[in-house]
Design a protein around this motif. Sequence first.
Motif, PDB file in Angstrom:
ATOM      1  N   ILE A 290       0.807  -1.220   0.000  1.00 58.86           N
ATOM      2  CA  ILE A 290       0.000   0.000   0.000  1.00 58.86           C
ATOM      3  C   ILE A 290       0.845   1.278   0.000  1.00 58.86           C
ATOM      4  N   GLY A 291       1.937   1.313   0.729  1.00 58.73           N
ATOM      5  CA  GLY A 291       2.769   2.524   0.763  1.00 58.73           C
ATOM      6  C   GLY A 291       3.308   2.877  -0.611  1.00 58.73           C
ATOM      7  N   VAL A 292       3.765   1.876  -1.331  1.00 59.82           N
ATOM      8  CA  VAL A 292       4.284   2.086  -2.687  1.00 59.82           C
ATOM      9  C   VAL A 292       3.153   2.549  -3.604  1.00 59.82           C
ATOM     10  N   ARG A 293       1.982   1.935  -3.462  1.00 58.29           N
ATOM     11  CA  ARG A 293       0.835   2.311  -4.303  1.00 58.29           C
ATOM     12  C   ARG A 293       0.368   3.735  -4.013  1.00 58.29           C
ATOM     13  N   ILE A 294       0.488   4.178  -2.778  1.00 61.06           N
ATOM     14  CA  ILE A 294       0.118   5.555  -2.417  1.00 61.06           C
ATOM     15  C   ILE A 294       1.040   6.555  -3.124  1.00 61.06           C
ATOM     16  N   VAL A 295       2.356   6.317  -3.104  1.00 57.67           N
ATOM     17  CA  VAL A 295       3.256   7.282  -3.761  1.00 57.67           C
ATOM     18  C   VAL A 295       3.108   7.230  -5.279  1.00 57.67           C
ATOM     19  N   GLU A 296       2.787   6.059  -5.822  1.00 58.42           N
ATOM     20  CA  GLU A 296       2.518   5.982  -7.267  1.00 58.42           C
ATOM     21  C   GLU A 296       1.304   6.839  -7.622  1.00 58.42           C
ATOM     22  N   ALA A 297       0.236   6.721  -6.819  1.00 63.58           N
ATOM     23  CA  ALA A 297      -0.973   7.514  -7.064  1.00 63.58           C
ATOM     24  C   ALA A 297      -0.696   9.005  -6.898  1.00 63.58           C
ATOM     25  N   LEU A 298       0.129   9.364  -5.923  1.00 61.63           N
ATOM     26  CA  LEU A 298       0.495  10.761  -5.718  1.00 61.63           C
ATOM     27  C   LEU A 298       1.146  11.330  -6.976  1.00 61.63           C
ATOM     28  N   GLU A 299       2.104  10.595  -7.529  1.00 67.42           N
ATOM     29  CA  GLU A 299       2.803  11.064  -8.729  1.00 67.42           C
ATOM     30  C   GLU A 299       1.892  11.085  -9.955  1.00 67.42           C
ATOM     31  N   GLN A 300       0.975  10.130 -10.049  1.00 65.23           N
ATOM     32  CA  GLN A 300       0.076  10.071 -11.201  1.00 65.23           C
ATOM     33  C   GLN A 300      -0.989  11.159 -11.168  1.00 65.23           C
ATOM     34  N   ARG A 301      -1.475  11.488  -9.984  1.00 63.55           N
ATOM     35  CA  ARG A 301      -2.640  12.370  -9.877  1.00 63.55           C
ATOM     36  C   ARG A 301      -2.329  13.828  -9.555  1.00 63.55           C
ATOM     37  N   PHE A 302      -1.126  14.097  -9.037  1.00 66.69           N
ATOM     38  CA  PHE A 302      -0.838  15.449  -8.565  1.00 66.69           C
ATOM     39  C   PHE A 302       0.488  15.974  -9.102  1.00 66.69           C
ATOM     40  N   THR A 303       0.549  17.290  -9.232  1.00 63.89           N
ATOM     41  CA  THR A 303       1.797  17.984  -9.510  1.00 63.89           C
ATOM     42  C   THR A 303       2.207  18.637  -8.193  1.00 63.89           C
ATOM     43  N   LEU A 304       3.463  18.461  -7.821  1.00 67.86           N
ATOM     44  CA  LEU A 304       3.957  18.966  -6.538  1.00 67.86           C
ATOM     45  C   LEU A 304       5.003  20.050  -6.762  1.00 67.86           C
ATOM     46  N   SER A 305       5.185  20.878  -5.755  1.00 70.25           N
ATOM     47  CA  SER A 305       6.250  21.877  -5.789  1.00 70.25           C
ATOM     48  C   SER A 305       7.589  21.179  -5.952  1.00 70.25           C
ATOM     49  N   PRO A 306       8.559  21.834  -6.591  1.00 71.87           N
ATOM     50  CA  PRO A 306       9.846  21.181  -6.861  1.00 71.87           C
ATOM     51  C   PRO A 306      10.657  20.819  -5.617  1.00 71.87           C
ATOM     52  N   GLN A 307      10.329  21.362  -4.464  1.00 75.70           N
ATOM     53  CA  GLN A 307      11.093  21.045  -3.253  1.00 75.70           C
ATOM     54  C   GLN A 307      10.678  19.713  -2.638  1.00 75.70           C
ATOM     55  N   VAL A 308       9.757  18.994  -3.295  1.00 72.86           N
ATOM     56  CA  VAL A 308       9.281  17.713  -2.777  1.00 72.86           C
ATOM     57  C   VAL A 308       9.867  16.576  -3.606  1.00 72.86           C
ATOM     58  N   ASP A 309      10.482  15.621  -2.918  1.00 73.62           N
ATOM     59  CA  ASP A 309      10.942  14.392  -3.556  1.00 73.62           C
ATOM     60  C   ASP A 309       9.938  13.298  -3.212  1.00 73.62           C
ATOM     61  N   VAL A 310       9.592  12.489  -4.194  1.00 71.97           N
ATOM     62  CA  VAL A 310       8.702  11.351  -3.992  1.00 71.97           C
ATOM     63  C   VAL A 310       9.505  10.107  -4.339  1.00 71.97           C
ATOM     64  N   MET A 311       9.491   9.116  -3.430  1.00 70.36           N
ATOM     65  CA  MET A 311      10.364   7.964  -3.606  1.00 70.36           C
ATOM     66  C   MET A 311       9.664   6.664  -3.231  1.00 70.36           C
ATOM     67  N   ASP A 312       9.843   5.659  -4.064  1.00 71.73           N
ATOM     68  CA  ASP A 312       9.415   4.297  -3.761  1.00 71.73           C
ATOM     69  C   ASP A 312      10.569   3.659  -3.001  1.00 71.73           C
ATOM     70  N   GLY A 313      10.396   3.479  -1.690  1.00 70.73           N
ATOM     71  CA  GLY A 313      11.442   2.903  -0.854  1.00 70.73           C
ATOM     72  C   GLY A 313      11.426   1.391  -0.832  1.00 70.73           C
ATOM     73  N   GLY A 314      10.399   0.789  -1.438  1.00 76.70           N
ATOM     74  CA  GLY A 314      10.315  -0.667  -1.476  1.00 76.70           C
ATOM     75  C   GLY A 314      10.474  -1.272  -0.105  1.00 76.70           C
ATOM     76  N   THR A 315      11.389  -2.220   0.019  1.00 78.82           N
ATOM     77  CA  THR A 315      11.660  -2.885   1.295  1.00 78.82           C
ATOM     78  C   THR A 315      13.034  -2.483   1.837  1.00 78.82           C
ATOM     79  N   SER A 316      13.526  -1.354   1.391  1.00 84.54           N
ATOM     80  CA  SER A 316      14.856  -0.903   1.804  1.00 84.54           C
ATOM     81  C   SER A 316      14.884  -0.535   3.280  1.00 84.54           C
ATOM     82  N   GLY A 317      16.060  -0.530   3.822  1.00 85.94           N
ATOM     83  CA  GLY A 317      16.263  -0.161   5.213  1.00 85.94           C
ATOM     84  C   GLY A 317      17.330   0.907   5.313  1.00 85.94           C
ATOM     85  N   MET A 318      18.490   0.540   5.845  1.00 89.35           N
ATOM     86  CA  MET A 318      19.554   1.521   6.107  1.00 89.35           C
ATOM     87  C   MET A 318      20.014   2.260   4.850  1.00 89.35           C
ATOM     88  N   GLU A 319      19.839   1.642   3.689  1.00 93.32           N
ATOM     89  CA  GLU A 319      20.267   2.328   2.458  1.00 93.32           C
ATOM     90  C   GLU A 319      19.437   3.584   2.176  1.00 93.32           C
TER      91      GLU A 319
END
Length: 163
Positions: free
Chosen positions: A18-47
């Motif tokens: 669900i977390g990954v799907r939420i950020v995908e929907a955010l990028e598909q449906r909205f335009t954001l100010s350039p100071q915002v980074d949107v990232m699919d973190g998958g199952t990453s941890g310390m990286e």
Amino acid sequence: MNILVLGIGNLLLSDEAIGVRIVEALEQRFTLSPQVDVMDGGTSGMELMGDMACREHLIVADAILTGSPPGTVTVLRDGEVPALYTRKISPHQLGLADVLMALHMTGEFPQRLTLVGVEPESLAVGIGLTGTISRSLDAALDQVVAALRTSGVTVTEKEVDHV
């Protein structure tokens, strides 16, 4: 402003995605100010530590086990979030707790932290969200957008092409 919206989740464990799907929907449906980074973190941890460090606002979208009914959207802020992640909720979240702890220790913890979590219905192996969680996606996305707006971010809905 230096803001990160981070979606966490395993696409192979049904509602865990669900977390990954939420950020995908955010990028598909909205335009954001350039100071915002949107990232699919998958199952990453310390990286993810470098990506999360020194942010003015870190917004994390994820599946969380709170004991609420499946599909419940929970929003936690600042000090409430690390406490939640001390319980192992899913395979990746122990890694996220380690990152948050490391950011505290190095003085690089975000100024603001928001977790938008959705209670999963199923964590079984399988691709695709259950119907219950699919129906919760818009409510969770609304909470992410609200968190962005509280940080002064301009969030504009994209126009939909009607074919």
